[in-house]
Design a protein around this motif. Structure first.
Motif, PDB file in Angstrom:
ATOM      1  N   ALA A 384       4.733  13.967   6.695  1.00  0.00           N
ATOM      2  CA  ALA A 384       5.422  13.427   5.514  1.00  0.00           C
ATOM      3  C   ALA A 384       4.572  12.329   4.903  1.00  0.00           C
ATOM      4  O   ALA A 384       3.916  11.564   5.608  1.00  0.00           O
ATOM      5  N   GLY A 385       4.584  12.259   3.583  1.00  0.00           N
ATOM      6  CA  GLY A 385       3.775  11.299   2.870  1.00  0.00           C
ATOM      7  C   GLY A 385       4.308   9.883   2.978  1.00  0.00           C
ATOM      8  O   GLY A 385       5.521   9.652   3.024  1.00  0.00           O
ATOM      9  N   GLY A 386       3.394   8.913   3.010  1.00  0.00           N
ATOM     10  CA  GLY A 386       3.782   7.512   3.011  1.00  0.00           C
ATOM     11  C   GLY A 386       4.118   7.028   1.612  1.00  0.00           C
ATOM     12  O   GLY A 386       3.736   7.633   0.613  1.00  0.00           O
ATOM     13  N   ASP A 387       4.879   5.943   1.523  1.00  0.00           N
ATOM     14  CA  ASP A 387       5.279   5.337   0.254  1.00  0.00           C
ATOM     15  C   ASP A 387       6.068   6.314  -0.605  1.00  0.00           C
ATOM     16  O   ASP A 387       6.017   6.263  -1.835  1.00  0.00           O
ATOM     17  N   PRO A 414      -0.597   9.243   4.652  1.00  0.00           N
ATOM     18  CA  PRO A 414       0.240   8.098   5.034  1.00  0.00           C
ATOM     19  C   PRO A 414       0.201   6.952   4.025  1.00  0.00           C
ATOM     20  O   PRO A 414       1.083   6.092   4.035  1.00  0.00           O
ATOM     21  N   ARG A 415      -0.826   6.922   3.184  1.00  0.00           N
ATOM     22  CA  ARG A 415      -0.985   5.864   2.184  1.00  0.00           C
ATOM     23  C   ARG A 415      -0.923   4.493   2.865  1.00  0.00           C
ATOM     24  O   ARG A 415      -1.599   4.281   3.861  1.00  0.00           O
ATOM     25  N   ILE A 468      -4.944  10.733   1.901  1.00  0.00           N
ATOM     26  CA  ILE A 468      -4.857   9.353   1.426  1.00  0.00           C
ATOM     27  C   ILE A 468      -4.429   8.446   2.583  1.00  0.00           C
ATOM     28  O   ILE A 468      -3.302   8.544   3.080  1.00  0.00           O
ATOM     29  N   VAL A 469      -5.332   7.568   2.991  1.00  0.00           N
ATOM     30  CA  VAL A 469      -5.065   6.590   4.046  1.00  0.00           C
ATOM     31  C   VAL A 469      -5.310   5.214   3.444  1.00  0.00           C
ATOM     32  O   VAL A 469      -6.420   4.920   3.004  1.00  0.00           O
ATOM     33  N   GLY A 470      -4.251   4.385   3.420  1.00  0.00           N
ATOM     34  CA  GLY A 470      -4.348   3.138   2.694  1.00  0.00           C
ATOM     35  C   GLY A 470      -4.446   3.458   1.219  1.00  0.00           C
ATOM     36  O   GLY A 470      -3.610   4.171   0.659  1.00  0.00           O
ATOM     37  N   ILE A 471      -5.497   2.969   0.568  1.00  0.00           N
ATOM     38  CA  ILE A 471      -5.720   3.315  -0.845  1.00  0.00           C
ATOM     39  C   ILE A 471      -6.987   4.159  -1.006  1.00  0.00           C
ATOM     40  O   ILE A 471      -7.469   4.372  -2.107  1.00  0.00           O
TER      41      ILE A 471
END
Length: 494
Positions: A384-387, A414-415, A468-471
């Motif tokens: 599942a995607g973060g944010d 995870p963003r 996408i990990v962090g930005i």
């Protein structure tokens, strides 16, 4: 395509004190403003665009489009530079019409499709049907602009300035037909309001984007805006009547006097899916239209893809396509990239599929739809995607656990959130699942678990080519990774 300059009057705008201005361009980002531009200072979820009016004026903006609150916020900057100020009750809608008048062109025949799942497939199928009918066409959405004119996009439904620039460029390149995805964000933010549509479609309605919309009802109202506001009264609504909210969408369309074509398995559907039969590489479907029954083979995996094809066919017919010609080309349709895409096959016959399923309903639908094509076990990889909407995470895990024989929970964009926490929320719905943090390792382990006749479904990323990990966006392609895993395990690597 666009004139060098236009006046506010040319753009349908009236400034305070009837001020006039000659406009050389439009921008919603103050950093993109050039001398002579109109800057649209729009209300946002976190900050009002009026906070950047000062920067836009310093960059050379000569006119401002905003709302009353924006004019109040930037009162000092406006007083200092004295630009022409257009105050609109709904500045987003005003910008949409302004962008349409600025660009001046769009493909002659346009449709839009909304719904939680299936938008990309339907829009792509519509474009491909038109192309098979010798029409120059594009689809616009999650995968960018594809077809007889191509360009990448950052959003499913771009902001109006970008959208109308792209539509004008496509029309200038000779494109006559375009199929758009209409996201709930895009509809809520009035991004499509300047587009002239011939028809609009509705696929389905399930949980998603509740991180943006305050409630399920607000989410539905955003989708319904396609029929309640954007599609003109002389347009045609094509509605999947099998979905519980299809009746509501049809009622909205009929209340506005729009034409209506219903699609689905329901006996009373105008374009009725009478039967489907599945095999390892596709399906046969039996349709009824205006009393006539046709049967054809589709080289597409998943029953819902048959439904998407039917909706696409309905949209093309709604735009004047000859039904006989439309049905004749349907067997030529191919899988949309990242949508039930066969990514690799093991030497033992086991298959690996990639799908964009990233909602609870989409995960359940994808796994159940794949089941009739599989003789052995079905393994599913989910994340599942973060944010994003946290409420759907355990539901996605539960859907996978209920429908698949084996589940692996891994990371999926995870963003800025902690990926451990995201996986834990998914695992709450799938307590017996295997947790593998690294997505590449998860795919490798999933492929390794496949025996003869088994299948692996990698859910979530579909066509995407980054994680996408962090930005930071790191290169990652599920289909490519699946091919690498199969080659490594079957000894095909040199």
């Amino acid at each position: 395509m666009t004139e060098a300059t236009k006046t506010l009057g040319d753009l349908g705008l009236t400034a305070r004190s009837m001020r006039e201005a000659t406009i050389t361009g439009l921008a919603v980002d103050s950093r993109a403003v050039k001398r002579g531009y109109l800057f649209a200072a729009l209300p946002g979820t976190q900050v009002h665009g009026a906070e950047f009016i000062g920067t836009a004026l310093d960059m050379g903006a000569v006119a401002i489009l905003t709302d009353a609150e924006g004019a109040r916020i930037a009162q000092a900057e406006i007083g200092r530079a004295d630009p022409a100020v257009v105050v609109a009750a709904d500045p987003r809608q005003a910008l949409a019409y302004t962008a349409a008048l600025w660009s001046g062109m769009q493909p002659e025949v346009m449709i839009a499709v909304t719904g939680t799942n299936g938008k990309t497939s339907v829009a792509t199928f519509v474009r491909r049907i038109w192309q098979e009918l010798a029409l120059r066409a594009v689809n616009v959405g999650t995968t960018g602009v594809e077809g007889d004119f191509e360009t990448p996009l950052r959003h499913t439904t771009p902001e109006p300035i970008t959208l109308h620039r792209v539509l004008a460029e496509a029309a200038e390149a000779g494109v006559t037909h375009a199929a758009m995805e209409a996201s709930s964000h895009g509809l809520a933010q009035r991004r499509l309001d300047g587009v002239t549509l011939r028809a609009a479609g509705f696929t389905n309605f399930t949980q998603d984007h509740l991180d943006y919309h305050a409630s399920f009802d607000e989410y539905f109202d955003a989708k319904a805006g396609l029929f309640a506001r954007v599609l003109p009264e002389d347009g045609v609504a094509v509605i999947n009547i099998d979905d519980p909210r299809g009746v509501d969408m049809a009622a909205i369309a009929q209340a506005r006097g729009q034409g209506l074509i219903t699609v689905g398995e329901a006996e009373g559907a105008d374009l009725c899916m009478m039967a489907q039969r599945f095999d390892a590489t596709g399906q046969e479907i039996r349709l009824r239209w205006m009393g006539r029954v046709v049967q054809m083979r589709l080289n597409l995996i998943g029953g819902f893809q048959g439904e998407n094809v039917c909706l696409a066919a309905g949209l093309v017919i709604a735009c004047g396509g000859d039904p006989d010609h439309v049905f004749a080309v349907l067997p030529r349709l191919e899988t949309v990239r990242g949508r039930m895409q066969l990514a690799a096959k093991r030497d033992n016959g086991a298959a690996v599929f990639v799908d964009y399923a990233h909602t609870p309903d989409a995960v359940e639908t994808a796994i159940r739809a794949l089941r009739p094509h599989v003789m052995g076990r079905l393994v599913a990889i989910v994340g599942a995607g973060g944010d994003r909407d946290r409420g759907k995470r355990p539901l996605m895990g539960a859907a996978a656990a209920e429908c698949a024989d084996m589940v692996i929970v891994t990371d999926d964009n995870p963003r800025t959130e902690d990926p451990v926490s995201i996986r834990a929320e998914v695992l709450r719905g799938a307590p017996g699942a295997t947790e593998v943090a690294d997505r590449a390792e998860a795919i490798l382990r999933g492929v390794d678990a496949l025996g003869p006749g088994d299948a692996l479904l990698i859910c979530g990323k579909g066509h995407e080519t980054g994680q996408i990990v962090g930005i930071t966006v790191y290169p990652f392609d599920d289909a490519e990774q699946a091919s690498v895993a199969v080659a490594a395990l079957d000894g095909r690597l040199a």
